[in-house]
Design a protein around this motif. Structure first.
Motif, PDB file in Angstrom:
ATOM      1  N   CYS A 101       1.179  -1.291  -0.377  1.00 46.44           N
ATOM      2  CA  CYS A 101      -0.281  -0.134  -0.185  1.00 46.44           C
ATOM      3  C   CYS A 101       1.002   1.289  -0.081  1.00 46.44           C
ATOM      4  CB  CYS A 101      -1.038  -0.139   0.990  1.00 46.44           C
ATOM      5  SG  CYS A 101      -1.891   1.645   1.337  1.00 46.44           S
TER       6      CYS A 101
ATOM      7  N   THR B 291      -9.962   2.055   3.074  1.00 43.36           N
ATOM      8  CA  THR B 291      -8.757   2.810   2.833  1.00 43.36           C
ATOM      9  C   THR B 291      -7.343   2.634   1.383  1.00 43.36           C
ATOM     10  OG1 THR B 291      -7.850   1.233   4.593  1.00 43.36           O
ATOM     11  CG2 THR B 291      -8.505   2.540   5.798  1.00 43.36           C
TER      12      THR B 291
ATOM     13  N   THR C 274      -4.219   1.374   9.342  1.00 45.46           N
ATOM     14  CA  THR C 274      -4.308   1.972   7.944  1.00 45.46           C
ATOM     15  C   THR C 274      -6.208   0.374   7.452  1.00 45.46           C
ATOM     16  OG1 THR C 274      -3.035   0.245   6.962  1.00 45.46           O
ATOM     17  CG2 THR C 274      -2.171   2.467   7.217  1.00 45.46           C
TER      18      THR C 274
ATOM     19  N   ALA D 274       1.229  -2.369   4.803  1.00 41.00           N
ATOM     20  CA  ALA D 274       0.621  -1.190   4.855  1.00 41.00           C
ATOM     21  C   ALA D 274       1.491  -1.180   6.839  1.00 41.00           C
ATOM     22  CB  ALA D 274      -0.836  -1.039   4.857  1.00 41.00           C
TER      23      ALA D 274
END
Length: 157
Positions: free
Chosen positions: A22, A57, A81, A77
């Motif tokens: 991410c 997200t 998150t 990530a």
């Protein structure tokens, strides 16, 4: 010596694994994906709304579509998150859309392993919150406590 991005893509494709690293881009923040756009089951969407979640997200927006297709996902990530929802929501969706027929014996259908009791409890709480409109049971299992209630919970399915 590391693998080139092309070789990494070929490797993960060969094993049907989606690698989701991410990276938050400005466009992700300016126009976040809505959970409704991910085509999650309606009871799950209602639970998300009741928890105050509207937009996914970046890790969720990138991982959920792969998981919904039944692919294995390796997501990376930062803490906080939404990684738990990134894997829990597709699991709950698949259970809801493929619910067993009445009368079938209860069984364990998902096992989430994590390194600490605290994280196990947090993940269990998330599954409970996201799946509160579903007819599913869950249990958190860890060592250092009386195992009898945990074994009974597993037997109930």
């Amino acid at each position: 010596m590391g693998l080139s991005p092309q070789r990494t893509d070929r490797l993960f494709s060969a094993f049907a694994v989606a690698l989701v690293v991410c990276k938050v881009h400005q466009k992700d923040q300016d126009n976040p994906m809505k959970f409704a756009d991910l085509r999650l089951a309606e009871p799950i969407l209602r639970a998300l709304v009741s928890e105050g979640y509207v937009s996914a997200t970046p890790i969720q927006a990138q991982a959920i579509p792969h998981a919904m297709q039944g692919r294995d996902v390796l997501g990376c990530a930062q803490t906080g998150t939404g990684k738990t929802a990134a894997f829990a929501l597709p699991v709950l969706h698949r259970f809801f859309t493929g619910q067993k027929a009445n009368g079938a014996a209860p069984r364990v259908r998902c096992l989430v392993l994590c390194p600490t009791r605290e994280l196990a409890t947090q993940i269990s709480d998330s599954f409970r919150d996201y799946g509160k409109n579903l007819t599913l049971r869950q249990a958190v299992i860890f060592g250092g406590v009386n195992q009898n209630p945990q074994v009974a919970s597993l037997r109930r399915g």
